[in-house]
Design an enzyme around this catalytic site. Structure first.
Site, PDB file in Angstrom:
ATOM      1  N   ARG A   1       0.857  -1.176   0.000  1.00 40.29           N
ATOM      2  CA  ARG A   1       0.000   0.000   0.000  1.00 40.29           C
ATOM      3  C   ARG A   1       0.887   1.217   0.000  1.00 40.29           C
ATOM      4  O   ARG A   1       1.652   1.434   0.932  1.00 40.29           O
ATOM      5  CB  ARG A   1      -0.864  -0.060   1.264  1.00 40.29           C
ATOM      6  CG  ARG A   1      -1.996   0.905   1.254  1.00 40.29           C
ATOM      7  CD  ARG A   1      -2.871   0.692   2.468  1.00 40.29           C
ATOM      8  NE  ARG A   1      -2.242   1.169   3.694  1.00 40.29           N
ATOM      9  CZ  ARG A   1      -2.907   1.416   4.811  1.00 40.29           C
ATOM     10  NH1 ARG A   1      -4.206   1.192   4.866  1.00 40.29           N
ATOM     11  NH2 ARG A   1      -2.291   1.858   5.866  1.00 40.29           N
TER      12      ARG A   1
ATOM     13  N   ASP B   1       5.504  -5.442   9.393  1.00 39.47           N
ATOM     14  CA  ASP B   1       6.673  -5.047  10.192  1.00 39.47           C
ATOM     15  C   ASP B   1       6.774  -5.886  11.472  1.00 39.47           C
ATOM     16  O   ASP B   1       7.869  -6.276  11.878  1.00 39.47           O
ATOM     17  CB  ASP B   1       6.594  -3.561  10.550  1.00 39.47           C
ATOM     18  CG  ASP B   1       6.964  -2.668   9.368  1.00 39.47           C
ATOM     19  OD1 ASP B   1       7.611  -3.173   8.420  1.00 39.47           O
ATOM     20  OD2 ASP B   1       6.602  -1.475   9.382  1.00 39.47           O
TER      21      ASP B   1
ATOM     22  N   THR C   1      -0.512   7.633  -1.248  1.00 36.46           N
ATOM     23  CA  THR C   1      -1.816   7.580  -1.940  1.00 36.46           C
ATOM     24  C   THR C   1      -2.752   6.563  -1.295  1.00 36.46           C
ATOM     25  O   THR C   1      -3.950   6.596  -1.527  1.00 36.46           O
ATOM     26  CB  THR C   1      -1.629   7.163  -3.405  1.00 36.46           C
ATOM     27  OG1 THR C   1      -1.106   5.828  -3.417  1.00 36.46           O
ATOM     28  CG2 THR C   1      -0.662   8.083  -4.137  1.00 36.46           C
TER      29      THR C   1
ATOM     30  N   ASP D   1       1.400  -2.316  12.298  1.00 36.60           N
ATOM     31  CA  ASP D   1       1.754  -2.779  10.951  1.00 36.60           C
ATOM     32  C   ASP D   1       2.086  -4.272  11.011  1.00 36.60           C
ATOM     33  O   ASP D   1       3.130  -4.660  11.551  1.00 36.60           O
ATOM     34  CB  ASP D   1       2.948  -1.978  10.421  1.00 36.60           C
ATOM     35  CG  ASP D   1       3.191  -2.282   8.957  1.00 36.60           C
ATOM     36  OD1 ASP D   1       3.424  -3.475   8.633  1.00 36.60           O
ATOM     37  OD2 ASP D   1       3.152  -1.357   8.137  1.00 36.60           O
TER      38      ASP D   1
HETATM   39  O1  LIG Z   1      -6.728  -2.622   3.269  1.00 31.70           O
HETATM   40  P1  LIG Z   1      -5.546  -1.791   2.901  1.00 31.70           P
HETATM   41  O2  LIG Z   1      -5.757  -0.327   3.212  1.00 31.70           O
HETATM   42  O3  LIG Z   1      -5.080  -2.010   1.497  1.00 31.70           O
HETATM   43  O4  LIG Z   1      -4.369  -2.208   3.904  1.00 31.70           O
HETATM   44  C1  LIG Z   1      -4.089  -3.505   4.215  1.00 31.70           C
HETATM   45  C2  LIG Z   1      -2.781  -3.951   3.619  1.00 31.70           C
HETATM   46  O5  LIG Z   1      -1.719  -3.234   4.253  1.00 31.70           O
HETATM   47  C3  LIG Z   1      -0.759  -4.185   4.754  1.00 31.70           C
HETATM   48  O6  LIG Z   1       0.220  -4.449   3.823  1.00 31.70           O
HETATM   49  P2  LIG Z   1       1.418  -3.421   3.540  1.00 31.70           P
HETATM   50  O7  LIG Z   1       1.062  -2.470   2.452  1.00 31.70           O
HETATM   51  O8  LIG Z   1       1.860  -2.810   4.824  1.00 31.70           O
HETATM   52  O9  LIG Z   1       2.521  -4.364   2.944  1.00 31.70           O
HETATM   53  P3  LIG Z   1       3.420  -5.443   3.713  1.00 31.70           P
HETATM   54  O10 LIG Z   1       2.544  -6.637   3.929  1.00 31.70           O
HETATM   55  O11 LIG Z   1       4.513  -5.695   2.751  1.00 31.70           O
HETATM   56  O12 LIG Z   1       3.884  -4.832   5.008  1.00 31.70           O
HETATM   57  C4  LIG Z   1      -1.617  -5.397   5.046  1.00 31.70           C
HETATM   58  O13 LIG Z   1      -0.860  -6.578   5.171  1.00 31.70           O
HETATM   59  C5  LIG Z   1      -2.568  -5.414   3.883  1.00 31.70           C
HETATM   60  O14 LIG Z   1      -2.061  -6.061   2.723  1.00 31.70           O
HETATM   61  O1  LIG Z   2      -3.574  -1.186  10.568  1.00 32.38           O
HETATM   62  C1  LIG Z   2      -3.026  -1.566   9.511  1.00 32.38           C
HETATM   63  C2  LIG Z   2      -3.440  -1.123   8.255  1.00 32.38           C
HETATM   64  C3  LIG Z   2      -2.805  -1.581   7.151  1.00 32.38           C
HETATM   65  N1  LIG Z   2      -1.777  -2.441   7.280  1.00 32.38           N
HETATM   66  C4  LIG Z   2      -1.363  -2.882   8.495  1.00 32.38           C
HETATM   67  O2  LIG Z   2      -0.423  -3.689   8.583  1.00 32.38           O
HETATM   68  N2  LIG Z   2      -1.994  -2.429   9.592  1.00 32.38           N
HETATM   69 MG   LIG Z   3       3.120  -3.425   6.129  1.00 33.26          MG
END
Ligand SMILES: O=P(O)(O)OC[C@H]1O[C@H](OP(=O)(O)OP(=O)(O)O)[C@H](O)[C@@H]1O
Ligand SMILES: O=c1cc[nH]c(=O)[nH]1
Ligand SMILES: [Mg+2]
Length: 209
Positions: free
Chosen positions: A104, A203, A108, A200
Protein backbone atom coordinates in the site's frame (compact mmCIF):
# COMPACT_ATOMS: atom_id res chain seq x y z
CA UNK A 1 -23.69 -9.20 -1.04
CA UNK A 2 -20.95 -11.33 0.49
CA UNK A 3 -21.56 -12.34 4.09
CA UNK A 4 -19.28 -11.15 6.90
CA UNK A 5 -18.40 -13.85 9.44
CA UNK A 6 -16.66 -12.86 12.66
CA UNK A 7 -15.01 -15.96 14.14
CA UNK A 8 -15.23 -15.30 17.85
CA UNK A 9 -14.01 -18.66 19.14
CA UNK A 10 -12.47 -18.11 22.61
CA UNK A 11 -9.05 -19.49 21.56
CA UNK A 12 -8.92 -17.12 18.60
CA UNK A 13 -9.92 -14.17 20.76
CA UNK A 14 -7.34 -15.02 23.44
CA UNK A 15 -4.50 -15.21 20.91
CA UNK A 16 -5.73 -12.05 19.20
CA UNK A 17 -5.40 -10.16 22.47
CA UNK A 18 -1.70 -11.12 22.58
CA UNK A 19 -0.95 -9.99 19.03
CA UNK A 20 -2.70 -6.66 19.64
CA UNK A 21 -0.41 -6.04 22.63
CA UNK A 22 2.45 -3.75 21.58
CA UNK A 23 4.78 -5.58 23.99
CA UNK A 24 4.49 -8.87 22.07
CA UNK A 25 7.77 -9.43 20.19
CA UNK A 26 8.37 -10.80 16.71
CA UNK A 27 8.83 -14.46 17.71
CA UNK A 28 5.57 -14.67 19.65
CA UNK A 29 3.73 -12.49 17.13
CA UNK A 30 4.71 -14.83 14.28
CA UNK A 31 3.72 -17.98 16.19
CA UNK A 32 0.40 -16.51 17.27
CA UNK A 33 -0.52 -15.30 13.77
CA UNK A 34 0.03 -18.84 12.49
CA UNK A 35 -2.00 -20.33 15.32
CA UNK A 36 -4.87 -17.91 14.72
CA UNK A 37 -4.78 -18.70 11.00
CA UNK A 38 -4.96 -22.41 11.79
CA UNK A 39 -7.93 -21.96 14.10
CA UNK A 40 -9.69 -19.77 11.54
CA UNK A 41 -9.00 -22.37 8.85
CA UNK A 42 -10.60 -24.97 11.10
CA UNK A 43 -13.73 -22.81 11.36
CA UNK A 44 -14.00 -21.90 7.70
CA UNK A 45 -13.56 -25.45 6.44
CA UNK A 46 -16.45 -26.62 8.59
CA UNK A 47 -18.79 -26.98 5.60
CA UNK A 48 -16.44 -28.71 3.15
CA UNK A 49 -18.34 -31.52 1.45
CA UNK A 50 -17.50 -35.10 2.33
CA UNK A 51 -18.20 -38.37 0.55
CA UNK A 52 -18.66 -41.84 1.92
CA UNK A 53 -16.10 -44.56 1.40
CA UNK A 54 -15.59 -48.04 2.78
CA UNK A 55 -12.51 -49.05 4.77
CA UNK A 56 -11.34 -52.04 6.76
CA UNK A 57 -10.64 -51.21 10.37
CA UNK A 58 -8.77 -53.89 12.38
CA UNK A 59 -12.22 -54.89 13.66
CA UNK A 60 -14.60 -54.80 10.67
CA UNK A 61 -15.60 -53.19 7.40
CA UNK A 62 -16.86 -49.67 8.04
CA UNK A 63 -18.34 -46.78 6.15
CA UNK A 64 -16.20 -43.68 6.61
CA UNK A 65 -15.98 -40.12 5.31
CA UNK A 66 -13.37 -38.45 3.12
CA UNK A 67 -13.10 -34.91 1.84
CA UNK A 68 -14.78 -34.70 -1.53
CA UNK A 69 -15.03 -31.05 -2.29
CA UNK A 70 -13.21 -28.73 -4.57
CA UNK A 71 -9.48 -28.43 -4.31
CA UNK A 72 -8.31 -25.47 -2.24
CA UNK A 73 -5.90 -22.69 -3.14
CA UNK A 74 -4.43 -20.34 -0.55
CA UNK A 75 -3.51 -16.89 -1.81
CA UNK A 76 -1.44 -14.90 0.70
CA UNK A 77 -1.07 -11.20 -0.04
CA UNK A 78 2.63 -10.43 0.43
CA UNK A 79 4.20 -9.74 2.73
CA UNK A 80 2.01 -10.07 5.78
CA UNK A 81 -0.22 -12.83 4.37
CA UNK A 82 2.84 -15.12 4.39
CA UNK A 83 2.60 -15.17 8.17
CA UNK A 84 -0.66 -17.14 7.93
CA UNK A 85 0.38 -19.78 5.38
CA UNK A 86 2.16 -22.34 7.58
CA UNK A 87 -0.70 -22.51 10.06
CA UNK A 88 -3.20 -23.09 7.28
CA UNK A 89 -1.26 -25.71 5.31
CA UNK A 90 -0.82 -27.74 8.47
CA UNK A 91 -4.61 -28.17 8.43
CA UNK A 92 -5.06 -28.29 4.65
CA UNK A 93 -1.84 -29.96 3.43
CA UNK A 94 -3.15 -30.58 -0.10
CA UNK A 95 -3.77 -26.87 -0.68
CA UNK A 96 -1.72 -25.17 -3.37
CA UNK A 97 -0.37 -21.73 -2.61
CA UNK A 98 -0.37 -18.76 -4.98
CA UNK A 99 1.23 -15.42 -4.16
CA UNK A 100 0.08 -11.89 -4.87
CA UNK A 101 2.63 -9.20 -4.00
CA UNK A 102 1.07 -5.87 -3.11
CA UNK A 103 2.08 -2.97 -0.97
CA UNK A 104 0.00 0.00 0.00
CA UNK A 105 1.61 3.24 -1.13
CA UNK A 106 1.92 5.21 2.13
CA UNK A 107 1.03 8.52 0.40
CA UNK A 108 -1.82 7.58 -1.94
CA UNK A 109 -2.88 4.49 0.09
CA UNK A 110 -3.40 2.82 -3.30
CA UNK A 111 -2.20 -0.80 -3.65
CA UNK A 112 0.76 -1.39 -5.96
CA UNK A 113 1.10 -4.91 -7.41
CA UNK A 114 4.70 -6.12 -7.76
CA UNK A 115 4.41 -9.91 -8.02
CA UNK A 116 1.94 -12.62 -8.94
CA UNK A 117 2.42 -16.37 -9.21
CA UNK A 118 -0.57 -18.68 -9.13
CA UNK A 119 -1.33 -22.41 -9.48
CA UNK A 120 -2.27 -23.13 -13.12
CA UNK A 121 -5.70 -24.53 -12.17
CA UNK A 122 -7.06 -21.63 -10.10
CA UNK A 123 -10.39 -21.72 -11.96
CA UNK A 124 -11.01 -25.22 -10.54
CA UNK A 125 -10.02 -24.34 -6.99
CA UNK A 126 -11.82 -22.73 -4.12
CA UNK A 127 -9.48 -19.86 -3.30
CA UNK A 128 -8.95 -18.36 0.13
CA UNK A 129 -7.20 -14.97 -0.01
CA UNK A 130 -5.33 -14.39 3.25
CA UNK A 131 -3.93 -11.23 4.82
CA UNK A 132 -3.87 -10.33 8.52
CA UNK A 133 -5.23 -6.81 7.88
CA UNK A 134 -8.26 -5.49 5.99
CA UNK A 135 -7.98 -1.70 6.37
CA UNK A 136 -9.28 0.41 3.45
CA UNK A 137 -9.80 -2.87 1.60
CA UNK A 138 -7.78 -1.60 -1.37
CA UNK A 139 -5.17 -4.37 -1.26
CA UNK A 140 -7.64 -7.23 -0.89
CA UNK A 141 -10.02 -5.79 -3.51
CA UNK A 142 -7.13 -5.45 -5.95
CA UNK A 143 -5.84 -8.97 -5.27
CA UNK A 144 -9.32 -10.38 -5.86
CA UNK A 145 -9.62 -8.43 -9.16
CA UNK A 146 -6.27 -9.93 -10.24
CA UNK A 147 -7.46 -13.44 -9.43
CA UNK A 148 -10.77 -12.99 -11.25
CA UNK A 149 -8.96 -11.59 -14.30
CA UNK A 150 -6.95 -14.84 -14.38
CA UNK A 151 -10.00 -17.10 -14.19
CA UNK A 152 -10.75 -17.54 -10.49
CA UNK A 153 -14.42 -18.30 -9.88
CA UNK A 154 -14.77 -19.10 -6.21
CA UNK A 155 -13.05 -16.82 -3.72
CA UNK A 156 -13.27 -16.19 0.01
CA UNK A 157 -11.33 -13.61 1.98
CA UNK A 158 -9.85 -14.38 5.39
CA UNK A 159 -8.23 -11.62 7.48
CA UNK A 160 -7.50 -11.43 11.19
CA UNK A 161 -8.48 -7.82 11.89
CA UNK A 162 -10.81 -5.78 9.69
CA UNK A 163 -12.23 -2.28 9.59
CA UNK A 164 -15.81 -1.51 8.53
CA UNK A 165 -14.42 0.57 5.64
CA UNK A 166 -12.60 -2.45 4.20
CA UNK A 167 -15.58 -4.74 4.64
CA UNK A 168 -17.78 -2.22 2.79
CA UNK A 169 -15.32 -1.94 -0.09
CA UNK A 170 -15.11 -5.71 -0.57
CA UNK A 171 -18.87 -6.10 -0.32
CA UNK A 172 -19.37 -3.37 -2.94
CA UNK A 173 -16.64 -4.43 -5.39
CA UNK A 174 -16.88 -8.18 -4.86
CA UNK A 175 -20.41 -9.07 -3.73
CA UNK A 176 -19.70 -12.75 -4.44
CA UNK A 177 -16.89 -12.94 -1.85
CA UNK A 178 -17.60 -13.94 1.76
CA UNK A 179 -15.35 -12.32 4.38
CA UNK A 180 -14.00 -14.03 7.51
CA UNK A 181 -12.46 -11.99 10.34
CA UNK A 182 -11.32 -12.71 13.88
CA UNK A 183 -12.38 -9.15 14.82
CA UNK A 184 -14.21 -6.22 13.30
CA UNK A 185 -12.57 -3.09 14.75
CA UNK A 186 -13.80 0.50 15.16
CA UNK A 187 -12.38 2.06 12.01
CA UNK A 188 -9.30 3.71 10.52
CA UNK A 189 -7.12 6.55 11.76
CA UNK A 190 -5.82 9.42 9.56
CA UNK A 191 -3.00 7.20 8.22
CA UNK A 192 -5.53 4.46 7.44
CA UNK A 193 -4.26 2.19 10.21
CA UNK A 194 -6.90 0.03 11.86
CA UNK A 195 -8.04 1.31 15.29
CA UNK A 196 -7.34 -0.23 17.75
CA UNK A 197 -5.82 -2.82 15.38
CA UNK A 198 -2.37 -4.24 15.98
CA UNK A 199 -0.11 -1.83 14.12
CA UNK A 200 1.75 -2.78 10.95
CA UNK A 201 1.34 -6.54 10.61
CA UNK A 202 4.19 -6.97 8.08
CA UNK A 203 6.67 -5.05 10.19
CA UNK A 204 5.69 -6.91 13.34
CA UNK A 205 5.95 -10.31 11.59
CA UNK A 206 9.29 -9.71 9.96
CA UNK A 207 10.89 -7.32 12.45
CA UNK A 208 11.36 -4.55 9.90
CA UNK A 209 10.38 -1.60 12.05
O1 LIG B 1 -6.73 -2.62 3.27
P1 LIG B 1 -5.55 -1.79 2.90
O2 LIG B 1 -5.76 -0.33 3.21
O3 LIG B 1 -5.08 -2.01 1.50
O4 LIG B 1 -4.37 -2.21 3.90
C1 LIG B 1 -4.09 -3.50 4.22
C2 LIG B 1 -2.78 -3.95 3.62
O5 LIG B 1 -1.72 -3.23 4.25
C3 LIG B 1 -0.76 -4.19 4.75
O6 LIG B 1 0.22 -4.45 3.82
P2 LIG B 1 1.42 -3.42 3.54
O7 LIG B 1 1.06 -2.47 2.45
O8 LIG B 1 1.86 -2.81 4.82
O9 LIG B 1 2.52 -4.36 2.94
P3 LIG B 1 3.42 -5.44 3.71
O10 LIG B 1 2.54 -6.64 3.93
O11 LIG B 1 4.51 -5.70 2.75
O12 LIG B 1 3.88 -4.83 5.01
C4 LIG B 1 -1.62 -5.40 5.05
O13 LIG B 1 -0.86 -6.58 5.17
C5 LIG B 1 -2.57 -5.41 3.88
O14 LIG B 1 -2.06 -6.06 2.72
O1 LIG C 1 -3.57 -1.19 10.57
C1 LIG C 1 -3.03 -1.57 9.51
C2 LIG C 1 -3.44 -1.12 8.26
C3 LIG C 1 -2.80 -1.58 7.15
N1 LIG C 1 -1.78 -2.44 7.28
C4 LIG C 1 -1.36 -2.88 8.50
O2 LIG C 1 -0.42 -3.69 8.58
N2 LIG C 1 -1.99 -2.43 9.59
MG1 LIG D 1 3.12 -3.42 6.13
Amino acid sequence: MGTLHVLDHPLIQHKLTHIRDKNTGTKDFRELVNEIAMLMAFEITRNLPVAETTIETPVKTAKAKVLAGKKIGLIPILRAGLGMVDGMVRLIPAAKVGHVGLYRDPKTLEPVEYYIKLPSDISERELIVIDPMLATGGSAADAIHSLKKRGAKQIRLMCIVGAPEGVKKIQEEHPDVDIYLAALDEGLNEEAYIVPGLGDAGDRLFGTK
